[in-house]
Design a protein around this motif. Sequence first.
Motif, PDB file in Angstrom:
ATOM      1  N   LYS A  28       1.084  -0.975  -0.344  1.00  0.00           N
ATOM      2  CA  LYS A  28      -0.271  -0.011   0.255  1.00  0.00           C
ATOM      3  C   LYS A  28       0.941   1.217  -0.290  1.00  0.00           C
ATOM      4  O   LYS A  28       1.833   1.570   0.904  1.00  0.00           O
ATOM      5  CB  LYS A  28      -0.910  -0.303   1.341  1.00  0.00           C
ATOM      6  CG  LYS A  28      -1.758  -0.793   1.304  1.00  0.00           C
ATOM      7  CD  LYS A  28      -2.978  -0.856   2.166  1.00  0.00           C
ATOM      8  CE  LYS A  28      -3.852  -1.603   2.529  1.00  0.00           C
ATOM      9  NZ  LYS A  28      -4.737  -1.528   3.694  1.00  0.00           N
ATOM     10  N   ALA A  29       0.669   2.000  -1.155  1.00  0.00           N
ATOM     11  CA  ALA A  29       0.955   3.650  -0.733  1.00  0.00           C
ATOM     12  C   ALA A  29       0.960   4.010  -0.005  1.00  0.00           C
ATOM     13  O   ALA A  29      -0.310   4.391   0.568  1.00  0.00           O
ATOM     14  CB  ALA A  29       0.795   3.868  -2.202  1.00  0.00           C
ATOM     15  N   SER A  30       1.351   5.413   0.621  1.00  0.00           N
ATOM     16  CA  SER A  30       0.761   5.690   1.908  1.00  0.00           C
ATOM     17  C   SER A  30      -0.676   6.840   1.557  1.00  0.00           C
ATOM     18  O   SER A  30      -0.802   7.113   3.032  1.00  0.00           O
ATOM     19  CB  SER A  30       2.080   6.672   2.626  1.00  0.00           C
ATOM     20  OG  SER A  30       2.582   7.366   2.048  1.00  0.00           O
ATOM     21  N   ASN A  31      -0.484   7.233   0.210  1.00  0.00           N
ATOM     22  CA  ASN A  31      -0.842   8.637   0.087  1.00  0.00           C
ATOM     23  C   ASN A  31      -2.422   8.183  -1.175  1.00  0.00           C
ATOM     24  O   ASN A  31      -2.414   8.610  -1.137  1.00  0.00           O
ATOM     25  CB  ASN A  31      -0.190   9.597  -0.594  1.00  0.00           C
ATOM     26  CG  ASN A  31       0.410   8.914  -1.823  1.00  0.00           C
ATOM     27  OD1 ASN A  31       0.751   8.086  -1.974  1.00  0.00           O
ATOM     28  ND2 ASN A  31       1.067   9.811  -2.476  1.00  0.00           N
ATOM     29  N   TRP A  32      -2.145   6.775  -1.080  1.00  0.00           N
ATOM     30  CA  TRP A  32      -3.590   6.287  -1.855  1.00  0.00           C
ATOM     31  C   TRP A  32      -4.737   6.526  -0.971  1.00  0.00           C
ATOM     32  O   TRP A  32      -5.682   6.382  -0.577  1.00  0.00           O
ATOM     33  CB  TRP A  32      -2.700   4.405  -1.573  1.00  0.00           C
ATOM     34  CG  TRP A  32      -4.035   3.333  -2.370  1.00  0.00           C
ATOM     35  CD1 TRP A  32      -4.471   3.777  -3.767  1.00  0.00           C
ATOM     36  CD2 TRP A  32      -4.377   2.325  -2.256  1.00  0.00           C
ATOM     37  NE1 TRP A  32      -4.905   3.116  -4.484  1.00  0.00           N
ATOM     38  CE2 TRP A  32      -5.238   2.019  -3.870  1.00  0.00           C
ATOM     39  CE3 TRP A  32      -5.008   1.161  -1.135  1.00  0.00           C
ATOM     40  CZ2 TRP A  32      -6.079   0.910  -3.799  1.00  0.00           C
ATOM     41  CZ3 TRP A  32      -6.050  -0.029  -1.602  1.00  0.00           C
ATOM     42  CH2 TRP A  32      -6.109   0.388  -2.525  1.00  0.00           C
ATOM     43  N   ASP A  33      -5.217   7.658  -3.192  1.00  0.00           N
ATOM     44  CA  ASP A  33      -6.554   8.059  -2.354  1.00  0.00           C
ATOM     45  C   ASP A  33      -8.273   6.800  -2.981  1.00  0.00           C
ATOM     46  O   ASP A  33      -7.908   6.719  -4.734  1.00  0.00           O
ATOM     47  CB  ASP A  33      -6.434   9.285  -3.861  1.00  0.00           C
ATOM     48  CG  ASP A  33      -7.825   9.829  -3.235  1.00  0.00           C
ATOM     49  OD1 ASP A  33      -8.798   9.556  -1.983  1.00  0.00           O
ATOM     50  OD2 ASP A  33      -7.915  11.077  -4.165  1.00  0.00           O
ATOM     51  N   HIS A  34      -8.352   6.329  -2.433  1.00  0.00           N
ATOM     52  CA  HIS A  34      -8.918   5.187  -2.566  1.00  0.00           C
ATOM     53  C   HIS A  34      -9.576   5.047  -1.936  1.00  0.00           C
ATOM     54  O   HIS A  34      -9.586   4.604  -0.563  1.00  0.00           O
ATOM     55  CB  HIS A  34      -8.253   3.887  -2.802  1.00  0.00           C
ATOM     56  CG  HIS A  34      -9.289   2.850  -4.173  1.00  0.00           C
ATOM     57  ND1 HIS A  34     -10.013   1.733  -3.005  1.00  0.00           N
ATOM     58  CD2 HIS A  34      -8.860   2.654  -5.536  1.00  0.00           C
ATOM     59  CE1 HIS A  34     -10.354   0.684  -4.477  1.00  0.00           C
ATOM     60  NE2 HIS A  34      -9.675   1.110  -4.942  1.00  0.00           N
TER      61      HIS A  34
END
Length: 442
Positions: free
Chosen positions: A153-159
């Motif tokens: 997971k990316a820390s800034n995942w916008d989902h």
Amino acid sequence: MASRLFYFNPTCEMAVLNGSRTYTPPRNLRDFEKELSLIPMWLASAEDIVITEKGCSADFIDTIRNWGVQPPQFLLFSEGGADSIRNIGTSSVLYGDTKGAANLPEDCAEETLAADDISHLRKNRACLSAGSGIELHPWGWSPAVHRKLEPFKASNWDHPMAEWKEDHKLLLSRFTCNELLGAIYEEAKSLSLIEIPSIPIEIRTLDELRRAEAEEELPLLLKTPWSASGRGLFRIRSRAENAAGNSWVLGKLRQHGALLAEPMLDKLLDLSFHYWSGPDGIEFRGINLFNTDPAGQFEGCLVNPRKVVVPEGFPFDEAVEQAISLLLRGLQSIDLHHRYHGPVGIDALIYRNKDGQVKLHPAIEINLRYTMGLVNLRLADKISPQSGGSWIIKRLKVSEWQNLVRNNPPQLRHGLFYSGVFHLTPPPETEGFMAILTLEGQ
């Protein structure tokens, strides 16, 4: 463009119901997941990654390459999940045998990564992708798969599904189908070929169950909220059924906290409608025809059906067009794209109503996850338009598979699958599940 990371976890509904981040399905279902773990490769491109917990031979990869299919890259998880991940780099690796790792770049050699070294997979993805990030695409979301895929997971995942929330449990249930039906029920009455007999009723107590069995029109179908693919069903065919005294029904009512009851319909044909929910809205992807067994469980998908078997005179194409538009408006009206991003599969059926008329029920179930129907739509690009057939998931002994392919060898025409049998997942070493495509050319 970000690479997509696929993971096959078809027991996601069971994991949602369980609620634990450490949930593990029963052994037989774990075997099913492992043996079919490469199914998502038919959804993926060469730049994507498919996680597998069971290896496959170089012969399998070489064979599909010879068919003109460019496989994705693979990542082998150990039983321990994220605690031990093997980066096996490109798809030329012979699983479980480092001798098969020929032709790999030196910096893509097989390695075992400790949990605190997983950042290697993000910082240096030369072996995994050329993109600037990884999009997570499990077969379906659950607390357990969030834990499984946490290292990626990316820390800034916008989902909308970036973190598990309590309201996701309700979203990923059959209650969402009720919500959709409520949004389209009145409009459906104005469409000549569409009919929704009723919106399923919710049953939360024994008294409500007894009342439904005594008062609702029979036959009646009970469904558990967190199940799919024709599972979690109980049929009430007569008043003497005594569903309120049935141990299976009582157990499911306690476990799920509710059941849904709807009329059993005189089914003529199973089909599904496929959409994609994204930040910009809902997009239609296609329709799929599939087979179920007598109990209603999924068996397999039809490929290029030459004739849709419905009563003569029923305008199938017109009915489908009515349903596509109706469902699209319904999905938009319930604001799904603000709550969920990903594939949306809606199971439907053509049936004969109590007046003898043939109608299309547009939404029997809604699946907010990947489905075999979507796999079938992606497979269509690789199959000759002059061919027809089906593919199934079946448990076979290796000798049975060898006899199948010996008697029906795969044939290509103009670079497309044309006739014979094609393995869509690796054949078993001794016995196990596999996906088999069978085609017949004109």
